[in-house]
Design a protein around this motif. Structure first.
Motif, PDB file in Angstrom:
ATOM      1  N   ALA A   1     -28.234 -39.751  -1.517  1.00  0.00           N
ATOM      2  CA  ALA A   1     -26.887 -39.977  -0.986  1.00  0.00           C
ATOM      3  C   ALA A   1     -26.013 -40.663  -2.030  1.00  0.00           C
ATOM      4  N   CYS A   2     -26.571 -41.650  -2.726  1.00  0.00           N
ATOM      5  CA  CYS A   2     -25.808 -42.358  -3.756  1.00  0.00           C
ATOM      6  C   CYS A   2     -25.462 -41.441  -4.922  1.00  0.00           C
ATOM      7  N   ALA A   3     -26.387 -40.557  -5.279  1.00  0.00           N
ATOM      8  CA  ALA A   3     -26.146 -39.642  -6.398  1.00  0.00           C
ATOM      9  C   ALA A   3     -24.986 -38.706  -6.099  1.00  0.00           C
ATOM     10  N   TRP A   4     -25.014 -38.064  -4.934  1.00  0.00           N
ATOM     11  CA  TRP A   4     -23.956 -37.113  -4.601  1.00  0.00           C
ATOM     12  C   TRP A   4     -22.630 -37.826  -4.334  1.00  0.00           C
ATOM     13  N   ALA A   5     -22.689 -39.004  -3.746  1.00  0.00           N
ATOM     14  CA  ALA A   5     -21.464 -39.778  -3.539  1.00  0.00           C
ATOM     15  C   ALA A   5     -20.840 -40.161  -4.875  1.00  0.00           C
ATOM     16  N   SER A   6     -21.666 -40.540  -5.836  1.00  0.00           N
ATOM     17  CA  SER A   6     -21.161 -40.937  -7.153  1.00  0.00           C
ATOM     18  C   SER A   6     -20.465 -39.777  -7.851  1.00  0.00           C
TER      19      SER A   6
ATOM     20  N   LYS B   1     -25.458 -43.965 -14.905  1.00  0.00           N
ATOM     21  CA  LYS B   1     -26.726 -44.693 -15.038  1.00  0.00           C
ATOM     22  C   LYS B   1     -27.941 -43.804 -14.774  1.00  0.00           C
ATOM     23  N   GLY B   2     -27.845 -42.529 -15.185  1.00  0.00           N
ATOM     24  CA  GLY B   2     -28.982 -41.636 -15.000  1.00  0.00           C
ATOM     25  C   GLY B   2     -29.073 -41.026 -13.623  1.00  0.00           C
ATOM     26  N   LEU B   3     -28.224 -41.465 -12.705  1.00  0.00           N
ATOM     27  CA  LEU B   3     -28.136 -40.912 -11.354  1.00  0.00           C
ATOM     28  C   LEU B   3     -29.499 -40.874 -10.667  1.00  0.00           C
ATOM     29  N   TRP B   4     -30.246 -41.972 -10.789  1.00  0.00           N
ATOM     30  CA  TRP B   4     -31.527 -42.117 -10.097  1.00  0.00           C
ATOM     31  C   TRP B   4     -32.471 -40.947 -10.379  1.00  0.00           C
ATOM     32  N   GLY B   5     -32.439 -40.460 -11.606  1.00  0.00           N
ATOM     33  CA  GLY B   5     -33.326 -39.368 -11.982  1.00  0.00           C
ATOM     34  C   GLY B   5     -32.870 -38.001 -11.524  1.00  0.00           C
ATOM     35  N   LEU B   6     -31.662 -37.913 -10.956  1.00  0.00           N
ATOM     36  CA  LEU B   6     -31.177 -36.642 -10.415  1.00  0.00           C
ATOM     37  C   LEU B   6     -30.118 -35.989 -11.302  1.00  0.00           C
ATOM     38  N   SER B   7     -29.925 -36.501 -12.509  1.00  0.00           N
ATOM     39  CA  SER B   7     -28.861 -35.998 -13.377  1.00  0.00           C
ATOM     40  C   SER B   7     -28.976 -34.502 -13.634  1.00  0.00           C
ATOM     41  N   VAL B   8     -30.167 -34.039 -13.972  1.00  0.00           N
ATOM     42  CA  VAL B   8     -30.354 -32.627 -14.315  1.00  0.00           C
ATOM     43  C   VAL B   8     -30.053 -31.736 -13.117  1.00  0.00           C
ATOM     44  N   LYS B   9     -30.591 -32.085 -11.956  1.00  0.00           N
ATOM     45  CA  LYS B   9     -30.380 -31.274 -10.755  1.00  0.00           C
ATOM     46  C   LYS B   9     -28.899 -31.203 -10.390  1.00  0.00           C
ATOM     47  N   VAL B  10     -28.234 -32.347 -10.387  1.00  0.00           N
ATOM     48  CA  VAL B  10     -26.828 -32.375 -10.000  1.00  0.00           C
ATOM     49  C   VAL B  10     -25.979 -31.605 -11.010  1.00  0.00           C
ATOM     50  N   ALA B  11     -26.264 -31.773 -12.296  1.00  0.00           N
ATOM     51  CA  ALA B  11     -25.515 -31.047 -13.326  1.00  0.00           C
ATOM     52  C   ALA B  11     -25.671 -29.539 -13.152  1.00  0.00           C
ATOM     53  N   GLU B  12     -26.875 -29.088 -12.836  1.00  0.00           N
ATOM     54  CA  GLU B  12     -27.110 -27.655 -12.645  1.00  0.00           C
ATOM     55  C   GLU B  12     -26.322 -27.124 -11.450  1.00  0.00           C
TER      56      GLU B  12
END
Length: 546
Positions: A367-372, A412-423
């Protein structure tokens, strides 16, 4: 020695709203259990004498034995798990097009959630009773990134998730917004509306999100596209265009008066009002208290979704933010962004504040990753960027941070979700560039439900498509077309429209929002008053006035 065995009494700070995380009978249970475990058997007579009044009190409430209370706590855990499974099943049925079975699964989910909430009032803190760690996952390395750039300390008591005093301190602070930033020209500036100030864009985003959500409420959560087409035909026969402000509303999940916000919009409006009531400042404890008072009241006649019920259950246990947040990562995290981003646009603390607000009701990394990401894109538009440039900028930063240890970038690396969100963002850009229709694009992006990533990528697709056809002389027509496009896809169209309304409102300002739509919005006066107070606080910050 005994103090180490009784964290509830000696270590754990009391919540500011005046209750322990456990009910009185649960506290008695914990005292008796921990005391009997801590005191040597040779002192059995003394400890029985000391605890006799407490044991009698516990017996009076039918909770003297460990097995009774622990059985209730385990039942709560089982109910919450079953509710989550029913929710997942409902989403899968929606995707398959079995809408009747999906509604039955949703009804089952709510029944399980409600039973868990009722039992929680008796149990209090499930983790304390079971002596188990909290079920909500902490941020990376078990810490929360602090607003001042430092790290919150890790808690040491695994059975009492509220032990971390540093975390509570972060959430107890009141964060003041800075003055409005200037509007620097950027290479991604969109030509239409380029002369708007940041304040004008922020106002457009707040108003656009609220009005668009209310416009969508009447057809919210209708997944059956045949029914959507039928409603469109009925509107045309009545001389109306579009599905906005459907009267009477046709949502299959709740019955609201036309012009009222959807459940997502109600939660976003409460955040807006909390910011305004706190003088334009963010106060997470005040926000949590207001959320509980409004949605937890017996007088509330609306719909409580999964994260809302999860929050109320945790808050009633006496937990403080962020541990009040539910184990949820649905569209709420992006649907409420407009007021927060508008209040802190240009503030380097924005990403951390987005995380803090998100965890109040949705305490998950996803939730924090997508909100960010949603906040970063919306902020870029408010600062004068085109929507496409804002998305590409977010992708660039995510790819720069991916795989880097101890990332110092804005995400801050998006809790390890950077690659998935970028894709997912790159896929959205690719679909938009292909020129396919929004309905086709929505299918390519994974659907129309409340879950991520499509709960953010589908509204972004609508925004990108609108921007490509943007008319500098007819911003109102752009707004109408964007929201109608959001509604025609059915499903979770309220959260979709809210984010679309925020972005298009930020691109073109208040002039894009049709007046005939605004006057149908039931909370228009309160909306305008709250927006004015927030804007006044940011303007006052420039002069040092309060």
């Amino acid at each position: 020695m005994l103090s180490s065995k009784l964290p509830l009494l000696t270590h754990r700070p009391l919540p500011k709203h005046g209750s322990l995380c456990c009910s009185p009978s649960t506290v008695i249970h914990l005292i008796t259990r921990d005391f009997f475990q801590a005191v040597p058997g040779s002192l059995l007579f003394h400890k029985e004498t000391f605890l006799k009044p407490l044991v009698m009190m516990a017996a009076a409430t039918n909770m003297a034995q460990d097995s009774d209370l622990e059985a209730l706590a385990l039942r709560v855990v089982d109910l919450e798990k079953a509710a989550a499974e029913a929710h997942q099943r409902a989403q899968e049925l929606n995707i398959k097009g079995d809408y009747k079975a999906a509604q039955e699964a949703y009804a089952e989910m709510h029944k399980l959630e409600d039973e868990a909430s009722q039992l929680s009032k008796q149990v209090g803190c499930v983790q304390c009773v079971l002596g188990a760690p909290t079920t909500t996952r902490p941020p990376p390395d078990g810490i929360l990134l602090a607003v001042d750039g430092t790290a919150a300390q890790e808690g040491t008591d695994s059975s009492c998730p509220q032990y971390d005093e540093r975390l509570i301190e972060l959430y107890s602070q009141r964060y003041m917004p800075p003055p409005w930033p200037a509007s620097p020209p950027t290479s991604g500036t969109s030509v239409p509306g380029h002369d708007l100030s940041v304040e004008q864009r922020a106002i457009g985003a707040m108003r656009g999100a609220a009005v668009a959500d209310a416009a969508a409420m009447g057809v919210h959560w209708i997944y059956d596209l045949d029914l959507i087409r039928q409603l469109e035909t009925e509107r045309r026969e009545q001389g109306e265009q579009g599905l906005e402000f459907m009267n009477p509303p046709r949502s299959p999940f709740y019955t609201y008066q036309s012009g009222r916000n959807s459940p997502y919009g109600e939660q976003a409006f409460l955040l807006l009002k909390s910011l305004a009531d706190c003088g334009g400042c963010l106060d997470c404890l005040a926000y949590a208290e207001a959320f509980s008072a409004h949605f937890g009241s017996d007088a509330f006649d609306g719909y409580r979704d999964v994260s809302c019920k999860g929050f109320l259950r945790n808050y009633s246990r006496g937990l403080l933010p962020p541990l009040t947040g539910a184990d949820d990562a649905q569209a709420n995290c992006t649907a409420r962004l407009a007021p927060l981003v508008a209040t802190f646009v240009g503030d380097p603390r924005l990403m951390q504040l987005v995380e803090m607000v998100t965890r109040v009701t949705q305490n998950t990394d996803a939730a924090c990753a997508w909100a960010s990401i949603g906040a970063a894109i919306l902020e870029g538009i408010m600062l004068g960027s085109s929507a496409e440039h804002a998305v590409r900028s977010a992708v660039h930063d995510l790819e720069q941070e991916a795989g880097v240890e101890r990332v110092e970038g804005r995400f801050k690396g998006l809790w390890g979700l950077s690659v998935k969100v970028a894709e997912e963002l790159k896929l959205t850009l690719s679909v938009a560039e292909s020129g396919v229709s929004v309905p086709e694009g929505v299918i390519q992006l994974g659907g129309r439900n409340c879950h991520m990533p499509n709960a953010l990528t589908t509204p972004l697709l609508v925004v990108l498509a609108t921007e490509r056809k943007k008319n500098a002389t007819q911003p109102e027509a752009d707004f109408i077309e964007a929201i109608r496009s959001s509604l025609k896809e059915g499903g979770c169209c309220a959260s979709r429209s809210s984010y679309v309304g925020a972005c298009v409102g930020a691109l073109s300002g208040v002039k894009a929002i049709p007046n005939e739509w605004s006057i149908k919005y039931l909370k228009l006066k309160e909306l305008e008053e709250s927006i004015e107070r927030i804007c006044r606080s940011r303007s006052a910050a420039a002069t040092g006035n309060k």
